[in-house]
Design an enzyme around this catalytic site. Structure first.
Site, PDB file in Angstrom:
ATOM      1  N   SER A 140     -16.215  21.922 -34.902  1.00  0.00           N
ATOM      2  CA  SER A 140     -16.186  20.727 -35.750  1.00  0.00           C
ATOM      3  C   SER A 140     -17.492  19.986 -35.545  1.00  0.00           C
ATOM      4  O   SER A 140     -18.184  20.194 -34.531  1.00  0.00           O
ATOM      5  CB  SER A 140     -15.008  19.832 -35.332  1.00  0.00           C
ATOM      6  OG  SER A 140     -15.134  18.525 -35.856  1.00  0.00           O
ATOM      7  N   TYR A 153      -9.979  15.002 -28.998  1.00  0.00           N
ATOM      8  CA  TYR A 153     -10.272  16.026 -30.014  1.00  0.00           C
ATOM      9  C   TYR A 153     -11.711  16.511 -29.885  1.00  0.00           C
ATOM     10  O   TYR A 153     -11.970  17.725 -29.862  1.00  0.00           O
ATOM     11  CB  TYR A 153     -10.033  15.461 -31.414  1.00  0.00           C
ATOM     12  CG  TYR A 153     -10.428  16.416 -32.516  1.00  0.00           C
ATOM     13  CD1 TYR A 153      -9.640  17.516 -32.813  1.00  0.00           C
ATOM     14  CD2 TYR A 153     -11.603  16.227 -33.254  1.00  0.00           C
ATOM     15  CE1 TYR A 153     -10.001  18.410 -33.811  1.00  0.00           C
ATOM     16  CE2 TYR A 153     -11.975  17.109 -34.246  1.00  0.00           C
ATOM     17  CZ  TYR A 153     -11.164  18.201 -34.527  1.00  0.00           C
ATOM     18  OH  TYR A 153     -11.534  19.087 -35.503  1.00  0.00           O
TER      19      TYR A 153
END
Length: 243
Positions: A140, A153
């Protein structure tokens, strides 16, 4: 394009995983799809087979090493080899650390980090015995920066980058490793956010997004390079995104 390959994809029931299955199958690769939602997988495989492509599926829970090993073994039994593993399964229940959503932290660690490690542990011996293979690990833009509500995350995605780079350095030319890091992409990830403020912030953040097919195209680019070319990192963002 390179030779047709056997490609295993986790988290293939929707979003980037499903888009990647469609793209790679259309490119002539044989795709073996895994996720927990077998009804979604069955519909996707039916769509691909009806279109004349080669596809199959098996339920897999990436947090369970034995299950991931069985997934890889099933692919070997059906197609005879494993050329590419796309470690795509992931969750993103964002929240501030002060919310103390410890169960969600652990879930992110289990899926986003252990899931990738399990994929590597299950497929790496197969690739080593073949003398070739390719891991495509989905990270990501959160693997490059930390944002409020995203501490855990982002930590998991930093870990995916670190694991991938370590594997690349250890592979001595027989196994290729690619990290693909999507920016804001249309997917179901935001639906896992239980914190109300983080959920609303993410909805606003996703006002500018790219389709999952854009990430599938990036994965296909890496997969289709000749064996002596290893595309190590690809970051894909919406043109209008500043982050």
């Amino acid at each position: 394009m390179s030779e047709h390959k056997v490609v295993l994809i986790t988290g293939a029931s929707s979003g980037i995983g499903a888009a990647t299955a469609r793209k790679l199958a259309a490119d002539g690769h044989r795709v073996f799809l895994g996720a927990r939602r077998t009804d979604h997988l069955a519909h996707l495989v039916e769509e691909l087979v009806d279109a004349g492509y080669i596809a199959a599926f098996r339920r897999v829970d990436v947090t369970d090493l034995a299950d991931v090993r069985s997934f890889v073994e099933a692919a070997c039994e059906q197609f005879g080899r494993v050329d590419v593993v796309v470690n795509n399964a992931g969750v993103m229940p964002l929240s501030p650390l002060s919310a103390l959503k410890i169960d969600e932290w652990n879930r992110m660690l289990d899926v986003n980090v252990r899931g990738v490690l399990h994929g590597i542990a299950a497929a790496l011996p197969v690739m080593k015995s073949q003398g070739s293979g390719h891991f495509v690990n989905i990270a990501s833009v959160g693997a490059y920066e930390v944002v409020p509500t995203g501490a855990v995350y982002c930590a998991t995605k930093f870990a995916v980058r670190a694991i991938s780079e370590g594997l690349r350095q250890e592979s001595s030319g027989d196994v290729r490793v690619t990290v693909v890091s999507p920016g804001v992409t249309e997917s179901e990830l935001a639906e896992s956010i239980s914190d109300a403020t983080a959920r609303e912030d993410m909805r606003a953040y996703r006002a500018v997004s790219i389709p999952a097919a854009a990430i599938a195209d990036a994965i296909a680019f890496a997969v289709d390079q000749p064996s002596n070319v290893d595309v190590n990192e690809i970051v894909v963002r919406p043109t209008a995104s500043a982050q």
